[in-house]
Design an enzyme around this catalytic site. Sequence first.
Site, short mmCIF file in Angstrom:
data_model
loop_
_atom_site.label_atom_id
_atom_site.label_comp_id
_atom_site.label_asym_id
_atom_site.label_seq_id
_atom_site.Cartn_x
_atom_site.Cartn_y
_atom_site.Cartn_z
N LYS A 189 0.88 -1.18 0.00
CA LYS A 189 0.00 0.00 0.00
C LYS A 189 0.92 1.23 0.00
O LYS A 189 1.41 1.67 1.04
CB LYS A 189 -0.88 -0.03 1.26
CG LYS A 189 -2.21 0.69 1.16
CD LYS A 189 -2.14 2.16 0.86
CE LYS A 189 -1.81 3.02 2.05
NZ LYS A 189 -1.58 4.45 1.68
N CYS A 194 14.17 10.74 6.01
CA CYS A 194 14.11 10.33 7.41
C CYS A 194 15.47 10.48 8.07
O CYS A 194 15.56 10.73 9.26
CB CYS A 194 13.60 8.92 7.52
SG CYS A 194 14.47 7.82 6.43
P1 NAD Z 1 2.45 8.57 7.34
O1 NAD Z 1 2.64 7.72 8.55
O2 NAD Z 1 1.42 9.61 7.38
O3 NAD Z 1 2.11 7.66 6.08
C1 NAD Z 1 2.89 6.55 5.74
C2 NAD Z 1 2.01 5.50 5.11
O4 NAD Z 1 1.07 5.03 6.09
C3 NAD Z 1 1.18 6.01 3.94
O5 NAD Z 1 1.12 5.00 2.97
C4 NAD Z 1 -0.18 6.24 4.58
O6 NAD Z 1 -1.24 6.16 3.66
C5 NAD Z 1 -0.24 5.11 5.57
N1 NAD Z 1 -1.17 5.30 6.68
C6 NAD Z 1 -1.59 6.47 7.22
N2 NAD Z 1 -2.46 6.22 8.24
C7 NAD Z 1 -2.57 4.87 8.34
C8 NAD Z 1 -3.28 4.00 9.21
N3 NAD Z 1 -4.07 4.46 10.17
N4 NAD Z 1 -3.13 2.67 9.05
C9 NAD Z 1 -2.31 2.18 8.10
N5 NAD Z 1 -1.63 2.95 7.23
C10 NAD Z 1 -1.75 4.29 7.36
O7 NAD Z 1 3.89 9.16 7.00
P2 NAD Z 1 4.27 10.07 5.73
O8 NAD Z 1 3.81 11.44 6.03
O9 NAD Z 1 3.86 9.41 4.48
O10 NAD Z 1 5.85 9.97 5.77
C11 NAD Z 1 6.63 10.79 6.56
C12 NAD Z 1 7.20 10.02 7.72
O11 NAD Z 1 7.87 8.85 7.28
C13 NAD Z 1 8.25 10.81 8.43
O12 NAD Z 1 8.09 10.71 9.82
C14 NAD Z 1 9.54 10.16 8.00
O13 NAD Z 1 10.62 10.32 8.85
C15 NAD Z 1 9.15 8.75 7.87
N6 NAD Z 1 10.09 8.04 7.01
C16 NAD Z 1 10.96 7.14 7.57
C17 NAD Z 1 11.87 6.46 6.80
C18 NAD Z 1 12.80 5.44 7.42
O14 NAD Z 1 13.31 4.60 6.69
N7 NAD Z 1 13.03 5.47 8.71
C19 NAD Z 1 11.90 6.68 5.44
C20 NAD Z 1 11.03 7.59 4.88
C21 NAD Z 1 10.12 8.26 5.69
#
Ligand code: NAD
Length: 491
Positions: free
Chosen positions: A184, A294
């Site tokens: 997803k 990140c």
């Molecule tokens: P997010 O948590 O809002 O979304 C990530 C994913 O989760 C998306 O696909 C979203 O649709 C899904 N999602 C949202 N709510 C959900 C729920 N209730 N249940 C299941 N899935 C759900 O994060 P974002 O805004 O897309 O990304 C930014 C964040 O990701 C930042 O905190 C960043 O640091 C982190 N990040 C971490 C890494 C790493 O490898 N550590 C890499 C990239 C991004």
Amino acid sequence: METTGAEPKLRPGQLWIDGKAVAGTSGQKIDVINPATGELLTTVERGGPEDVDRAVKAARRAFEDGPWPRLNPSERSKLLWRIGELIDAHRDELARLESLNTGKTLKGALRGDLKPAADIFYYYAGWARHLHSEVIPVDGPFLNYTLREPMGVVGMITAWNYPLLLAAWKIAPALATGNTCVVKPSELTPLTTLRLAELCQEAGVPPGVVNVVTGYGAEAGEALGRHLDVDKIAFTGSIRTARALMKASGESNLKRLSLELGGKSPNIIFPDADLEAAIPAAFWAIYANKGEVCSAGSRLLLHERIHDQFLERLVDKARKMRVGDPLDPKTEMGAQISQAQLDRILGYIQSGKAEGAKLLCGGERDTEGDKARGFFVQPTIFAEVKPQMKIAQEEIFGPVLATMKFHDEDEAVAIANGTIYGLVSAIWTREIQRAHRLARQIKAGVVWINTYNGFDSAAPFGGYKQSGFGREMGMHALESYTQVKSVWVAL
Ligand code: NAD
């Protein structure tokens, strides 16, 4: 999903289930936007619980009855290698798609997304033939050995900053170990993940092994997290969503989780550091991928002796940075992902000013010329940041650098460890004892010494503390996608 020539014509994206592009159940679509222009690129399906269920059923069939988990290691290895080759063969198309959809520069996408995305498949192609088990010396007349078996159906939920790469980091080790999956992608950036699923099929991966359901987190993501027939979730995203997934797992079938979350990573510069290397590294540590990384070096800790000269040179570079059209080869920084992210970043800049940090450069939305149409932010640097300020504690995920002065090693370590995060860190010094001493004291999953953003498919990546658990890449990721069975034989 292909782009044609300079003017990309994108077909509306469908769900990818059981080796076919199919319509979603709801009939509703999600707009996919180009962040550099604000224009509509295409639409994808707004997948929901029923679509997730269809995809999980296909993945389950492929796992229980299909050839995938039973394939000879050498055949699985060849297929993974072939996926890597197809990514390489389509690198220009995929990089362009990624750039259009995320606002990152095309040259950044080629180097920072496409190259490692292909490489992770080459790397795990090797591991498909090296999943050795152990014979364990036990008491009594018994032979005890272990089997390393796949988890089963893996749900993968990814963020929008490196859509193709984050999916590749999960799909490659999952396939190498015989799992099937349902991905997803972020609703903002679904295009390259859909394309990757097609390429997996073209490589010869059987239908149902890789499925993609596009949709919103609260709908498709939540349904995947709660599905009773999903064995594991591999997640990259925010702490907030990670909590929701842990709760969903607890309330459903205790599915395993690996979580790659955010960071507020310290980049620590001692006075004996090689500044000629440290200054450009600190610059790219924050501005690569417009700060939406990140592992961004978003907290720069400068020793008081070099503080002023370091900042002077850094600010000079930031002022000269070329921000603009991501497809232009001269551009150094593209557009933020969305209006919401732009507003969030500007909100943090306001909070930095309000809390008394000193703005050295940037600080505004960049609306010069064509940029007014997109979501651009000026490269921003704050000095005199105090460790407790919001801009020193919270992940901004944008081109905003918080700089702090320290006067000795203990103070640097205390500041470095003083957040809820622990993803990566860097230390710049020529003193070998200090470098290794700090490498142990800093609570982070990665420590870079005299370098920043070193990544390799073979090296583990992941967080301490609230930056998550489980590791991507390397042999360490294999643990996340397998379970160990202990077999006893009476002799
Ligand atoms: P997010 O948590 O809002 O979304 C990530 C994913 O989760 C998306 O696909 C979203 O649709 C899904 N999602 C949202 N709510 C959900 C729920 N209730 N249940 C299941 N899935 C759900 O994060 P974002 O805004 O897309 O990304 C930014 C964040 O990701 C930042 O905190 C960043 O640091 C982190 N990040 C971490 C890494 C790493 O490898 N550590 C890499 C990239 C991004």
